[in-house]
Design a protein around this motif. Structure first.
Motif, mmCIF file in Angstrom:
data_model
loop_
_atom_site.group_PDB
_atom_site.id
_atom_site.type_symbol
_atom_site.label_atom_id
_atom_site.label_comp_id
_atom_site.label_asym_id
_atom_site.label_seq_id
_atom_site.Cartn_x
_atom_site.Cartn_y
_atom_site.Cartn_z
ATOM 1 N N ASN A 1 0.830 -1.217 0.000
ATOM 2 C CA ASN A 1 0.000 0.000 0.000
ATOM 3 C C ASN A 1 0.863 1.267 0.000
ATOM 4 O O ASN A 1 0.573 2.231 0.744
ATOM 5 C CB ASN A 1 -0.943 0.026 1.204
ATOM 6 C CG ASN A 1 -2.146 -0.877 1.030
ATOM 7 O OD1 ASN A 1 -2.147 -1.764 0.186
ATOM 8 N ND2 ASN A 1 -3.168 -0.667 1.840
ATOM 9 N N THR A 2 1.899 1.258 -0.808
ATOM 10 C CA THR A 2 2.831 2.374 -0.784
ATOM 11 C C THR A 2 3.207 2.779 -2.214
ATOM 12 O O THR A 2 3.398 1.918 -3.081
ATOM 13 C CB THR A 2 4.106 2.009 -0.001
ATOM 14 O OG1 THR A 2 3.741 1.630 1.329
ATOM 15 C CG2 THR A 2 5.060 3.189 0.069
ATOM 16 N N VAL A 3 3.320 4.070 -2.414
ATOM 17 C CA VAL A 3 3.829 4.605 -3.665
ATOM 18 C C VAL A 3 5.115 5.374 -3.358
ATOM 19 O O VAL A 3 5.246 5.982 -2.288
ATOM 20 C CB VAL A 3 2.780 5.501 -4.363
ATOM 21 C CG1 VAL A 3 2.413 6.714 -3.519
ATOM 22 C CG2 VAL A 3 3.242 5.912 -5.746
ATOM 23 N N TYR A 4 6.042 5.308 -4.285
ATOM 24 C CA TYR A 4 7.364 5.896 -4.084
ATOM 25 C C TYR A 4 7.657 6.920 -5.180
ATOM 26 O O TYR A 4 7.160 6.793 -6.311
ATOM 27 C CB TYR A 4 8.445 4.815 -4.127
ATOM 28 C CG TYR A 4 8.232 3.706 -3.136
ATOM 29 C CD1 TYR A 4 7.639 2.509 -3.526
ATOM 30 C CD2 TYR A 4 8.616 3.838 -1.805
ATOM 31 C CE1 TYR A 4 7.433 1.480 -2.630
ATOM 32 C CE2 TYR A 4 8.418 2.808 -0.892
ATOM 33 C CZ TYR A 4 7.829 1.638 -1.309
ATOM 34 O OH TYR A 4 7.628 0.622 -0.412
ATOM 35 N N LEU A 5 8.484 7.881 -4.827
ATOM 36 C CA LEU A 5 8.990 8.825 -5.810
ATOM 37 C C LEU A 5 10.500 8.922 -5.621
ATOM 38 O O LEU A 5 10.975 9.482 -4.631
ATOM 39 C CB LEU A 5 8.352 10.204 -5.659
ATOM 40 C CG LEU A 5 8.834 11.247 -6.667
ATOM 41 C CD1 LEU A 5 8.481 10.824 -8.093
ATOM 42 C CD2 LEU A 5 8.224 12.623 -6.368
#
Length: 121
Positions: free
Chosen positions: A77-81
């Motif tokens: 449940n994680t988005v990264y940049l």
């Protein structure tokens, strides 16, 4: 409605790198297109990047293309940049954004609280 919590901001020298994370509550993360916006002092909030629900498609603003990479882990449940070769003009508050049941990120339905990124010259 989901809750978005960003982390990973900070101070970095020009040319350096940072990785932002956005943890999303709830069990329907894979139903959301995710993305990042940013707002510099005295400027309007602007789109940076997005990733579709399956992670199959991404898009970037011209100002970050080739330097920033968005990814997501639907199991976490994680988005990264990942931000590389940072420039002073990248200095801004970065906001995680989400939109349910759509591959568009126009008018996001949920926002994080923001995390400050400062790039020194």
């Amino acid at each position: 409605q989901v809750q978005l919590v960003e982390s990973g901001g900070g101070l970095v020298q020009a040319g350096g790198s940072l990785r932002l994370s956005c943890a999303v509550s709830g069990r329907t993360f894979s139903s959301y297109t995710m993305g990042w916006f940013r707002q510099a002092p005295g400027k309007e909030r602007e789109f940076v990047t997005k990733i579709t629900r399956s992670g199959g498609r991404t898009s970037y603003s011209n100002s970050v293309k080739g330097r920033f990479t968005i990814s997501r882990d639907n199991a976490k449940n994680t988005v990264y940049l990942q931000m590389n070769n940072l420039k002073p003009e990248d200095t801004a508050v970065y906001y995680c954004a989400a939109k349910v049941a759509s591959d568009s990120l126009l008018s996001p339905t949920s926002w994080g609280q923001g995390t400050q990124v400062t790039v020194s010259s």
